[in-house]
Design a protein around this motif. Sequence first.
Motif, PDB file in Angstrom:
ATOM      1  N   ALA A  93       0.810  -1.211   0.000  1.00  0.00           N
ATOM      2  CA  ALA A  93       0.000   0.000   0.000  1.00  0.00           C
ATOM      3  C   ALA A  93       0.850   1.270   0.000  1.00  0.00           C
ATOM      4  CB  ALA A  93      -0.940   0.006   1.190  1.00  0.00           C
ATOM      5  N   THR A  94       2.042   1.205   0.569  1.00  0.00           N
ATOM      6  CA  THR A  94       2.869   2.412   0.645  1.00  0.00           C
ATOM      7  C   THR A  94       3.663   2.598  -0.639  1.00  0.00           C
ATOM      8  OG1 THR A  94       4.749   1.233   1.595  1.00  0.00           O
ATOM      9  CG2 THR A  94       3.127   2.154   3.141  1.00  0.00           C
ATOM     10  N   ASN A  95       4.152   3.795  -0.790  1.00  0.00           N
ATOM     11  CA  ASN A  95       4.939   4.120  -1.973  1.00  0.00           C
ATOM     12  C   ASN A  95       6.426   4.170  -1.615  1.00  0.00           C
ATOM     13  OD1 ASN A  95       5.119   4.583  -4.655  1.00  0.00           O
ATOM     14  ND2 ASN A  95       4.504   6.730  -4.579  1.00  0.00           N
ATOM     15  N   ALA A  96       6.851   3.324  -0.686  1.00  0.00           N
ATOM     16  CA  ALA A  96       8.237   3.306  -0.232  1.00  0.00           C
ATOM     17  C   ALA A  96       9.073   2.373  -1.108  1.00  0.00           C
ATOM     18  CB  ALA A  96       8.293   2.844   1.214  1.00  0.00           C
ATOM     19  N   PHE A  97      10.344   2.734  -1.282  1.00  0.00           N
ATOM     20  CA  PHE A  97      11.247   1.946  -2.105  1.00  0.00           C
ATOM     21  C   PHE A  97      12.486   1.573  -1.313  1.00  0.00           C
ATOM     22  CE2 PHE A  97       8.614   4.055  -5.178  1.00  0.00           C
ATOM     23  CZ  PHE A  97       8.499   3.153  -6.220  1.00  0.00           C
ATOM     24  N   LYS A  98      13.155   0.499  -1.767  1.00  0.00           N
ATOM     25  CA  LYS A  98      14.401   0.044  -1.150  1.00  0.00           C
ATOM     26  C   LYS A  98      15.408  -0.247  -2.270  1.00  0.00           C
ATOM     27  CE  LYS A  98      12.807  -4.746  -1.050  1.00  0.00           C
ATOM     28  NZ  LYS A  98      12.551  -5.915  -0.236  1.00  0.00           N
ATOM     29  N   PRO A  99      16.700  -0.251  -1.978  1.00  0.00           N
ATOM     30  CA  PRO A  99      17.696  -0.556  -3.022  1.00  0.00           C
ATOM     31  C   PRO A  99      17.709  -2.046  -3.357  1.00  0.00           C
ATOM     32  CG  PRO A  99      18.778  -0.095  -0.922  1.00  0.00           C
ATOM     33  CD  PRO A  99      17.316   0.140  -0.718  1.00  0.00           C
ATOM     34  N   ALA A 100      18.017  -2.345  -4.604  1.00  0.00           N
ATOM     35  CA  ALA A 100      18.117  -3.730  -5.057  1.00  0.00           C
ATOM     36  C   ALA A 100      19.178  -3.808  -6.149  1.00  0.00           C
ATOM     37  CB  ALA A 100      16.788  -4.229  -5.584  1.00  0.00           C
ATOM     38  N   THR A 101      19.812  -4.972  -6.278  1.00  0.00           N
ATOM     39  CA  THR A 101      20.789  -5.223  -7.326  1.00  0.00           C
ATOM     40  C   THR A 101      20.199  -6.239  -8.295  1.00  0.00           C
ATOM     41  OG1 THR A 101      22.560  -4.874  -5.718  1.00  0.00           O
ATOM     42  CG2 THR A 101      23.170  -5.937  -7.776  1.00  0.00           C
ATOM     43  N   VAL A 102      20.324  -5.987  -9.594  1.00  0.00           N
ATOM     44  CA  VAL A 102      19.809  -6.912 -10.606  1.00  0.00           C
ATOM     45  C   VAL A 102      20.965  -7.715 -11.185  1.00  0.00           C
ATOM     46  CG1 VAL A 102      17.782  -5.527 -11.166  1.00  0.00           C
ATOM     47  CG2 VAL A 102      19.897  -5.161 -12.427  1.00  0.00           C
ATOM     48  N   GLU A 103      20.641  -8.715 -12.023  1.00  0.00           N
ATOM     49  CA  GLU A 103      21.641  -9.654 -12.526  1.00  0.00           C
ATOM     50  C   GLU A 103      22.773  -9.012 -13.320  1.00  0.00           C
ATOM     51  OE1 GLU A 103      20.016 -12.207 -15.859  1.00  0.00           O
ATOM     52  OE2 GLU A 103      18.178 -11.274 -15.128  1.00  0.00           O
ATOM     53  N   SER A 104      22.564  -7.822 -13.890  1.00  0.00           N
ATOM     54  CA  SER A 104      23.635  -7.152 -14.633  1.00  0.00           C
ATOM     55  C   SER A 104      24.561  -6.373 -13.707  1.00  0.00           C
ATOM     56  CB  SER A 104      23.039  -6.201 -15.676  1.00  0.00           C
ATOM     57  OG  SER A 104      22.366  -5.137 -15.025  1.00  0.00           O
ATOM     58  N   GLY A 105      24.188  -6.268 -12.431  1.00  0.00           N
ATOM     59  CA  GLY A 105      24.995  -5.528 -11.467  1.00  0.00           C
ATOM     60  C   GLY A 105      24.478  -4.120 -11.213  1.00  0.00           C
ATOM     61  N   ALA A 106      23.445  -3.705 -11.930  1.00  0.00           N
ATOM     62  CA  ALA A 106      22.883  -2.357 -11.761  1.00  0.00           C
ATOM     63  C   ALA A 106      22.132  -2.249 -10.446  1.00  0.00           C
ATOM     64  CB  ALA A 106      21.948  -2.031 -12.923  1.00  0.00           C
ATOM     65  N   GLU A 107      22.221  -1.076  -9.823  1.00  0.00           N
ATOM     66  CA  GLU A 107      21.482  -0.778  -8.601  1.00  0.00           C
ATOM     67  C   GLU A 107      20.219  -0.026  -8.986  1.00  0.00           C
ATOM     68  OE1 GLU A 107      22.046  -0.650  -5.011  1.00  0.00           O
ATOM     69  OE2 GLU A 107      23.532  -2.219  -5.271  1.00  0.00           O
ATOM     70  N   ILE A 108      19.064  -0.504  -8.549  1.00  0.00           N
ATOM     71  CA  ILE A 108      17.804   0.186  -8.801  1.00  0.00           C
ATOM     72  C   ILE A 108      17.023   0.292  -7.501  1.00  0.00           C
ATOM     73  CG2 ILE A 108      17.678  -0.603 -11.202  1.00  0.00           C
ATOM     74  CD1 ILE A 108      15.487  -2.594 -10.268  1.00  0.00           C
ATOM     75  N   ARG A 109      15.933   1.046  -7.524  1.00  0.00           N
ATOM     76  CA  ARG A 109      15.043   1.159  -6.364  1.00  0.00           C
ATOM     77  C   ARG A 109      13.770   0.414  -6.700  1.00  0.00           C
ATOM     78  NH1 ARG A 109      16.866   3.208  -2.129  1.00  0.00           N
ATOM     79  NH2 ARG A 109      14.954   4.187  -1.461  1.00  0.00           N
ATOM     80  N   VAL A 110      13.342  -0.453  -5.775  1.00  0.00           N
ATOM     81  CA  VAL A 110      12.151  -1.280  -5.976  1.00  0.00           C
ATOM     82  C   VAL A 110      11.215  -1.124  -4.786  1.00  0.00           C
ATOM     83  CG1 VAL A 110      13.347  -2.976  -7.430  1.00  0.00           C
ATOM     84  CG2 VAL A 110      13.241  -3.331  -4.963  1.00  0.00           C
ATOM     85  N   PRO A 111       9.915  -1.429  -4.950  1.00  0.00           N
ATOM     86  CA  PRO A 111       8.974  -1.388  -3.812  1.00  0.00           C
ATOM     87  C   PRO A 111       9.364  -2.401  -2.743  1.00  0.00           C
ATOM     88  CG  PRO A 111       7.787  -1.455  -5.896  1.00  0.00           C
ATOM     89  CD  PRO A 111       9.236  -1.702  -6.215  1.00  0.00           C
ATOM     90  N   LEU A 112       8.863  -2.203  -1.553  1.00  0.00           N
ATOM     91  CA  LEU A 112       9.231  -3.040  -0.404  1.00  0.00           C
ATOM     92  C   LEU A 112       8.830  -4.502  -0.558  1.00  0.00           C
ATOM     93  CD1 LEU A 112       8.298  -0.580   2.483  1.00  0.00           C
ATOM     94  CD2 LEU A 112      10.565  -1.065   1.545  1.00  0.00           C
ATOM     95  N   PHE A 113       7.813  -4.822  -1.366  1.00  0.00           N
ATOM     96  CA  PHE A 113       7.349  -6.208  -1.483  1.00  0.00           C
ATOM     97  C   PHE A 113       8.197  -7.055  -2.436  1.00  0.00           C
ATOM     98  CE2 PHE A 113       4.908  -3.710  -4.540  1.00  0.00           C
ATOM     99  CZ  PHE A 113       5.069  -4.426  -5.710  1.00  0.00           C
TER     100      PHE A 113
END
Length: 189
Positions: free
Chosen positions: A146-166
């Motif tokens: 329900a919230t619009n909060a994001f957390k950092p995540a790393t994807v398979e290419s090594g890029a850092e992105i921001r994704v929702p908490l779920f």
Amino acid sequence: MASTSDIRNGLCMEWEGDIWTVIEFQHVKPARGAAFVRTKLKSMTNGKLVDNTFPSSAKIDEVRIERRKFQYLYKDEMGHNFMNNEDYEQVSIDEKLIERPDLLKEGMEVDILYHAAKDIVLTLEMASSVIMEITYTEPGLKGDTATNAFKPATVESGAEIRVPLFINQGDFVKIDTHTGAYMERVKQQ
């Protein structure tokens, strides 16, 4: 040679020693004085954006661009390496010519734009979005959508992105290649 009446979005031209593509344009005919064309140009060699006004009498050098399909292979000290699937030609491209090099993954299809007359690489275009697996992120909380909060995540290419908490490690997400932003979670491929 073309005239300013030929200016349109996507037109590639040689101007002031560089190759530019027209991002936006506006033909202006004031009540008094000569007509002119207001443009926003993007350099195809370094990505720089410039606003410029061309008088209606100006001549522009149109550049023919070829779009060729390549497959991403790997990165080394020379740059990012790609292979043409038709003739197996390989080309190495400097990282500064790629808009989001951190979103390239092995086997990805891309378009490489060439200056047709000189046969030199100008830039690389990826698809508008890519699907990648999350390789690391903090565990998500069940029901935290329900919230619009994001957390950092790393994807398979090594890029850092921001994704929702779920979003959890192992999930697949769609990423916008122009901004590097999370778009949506997708089913496993």
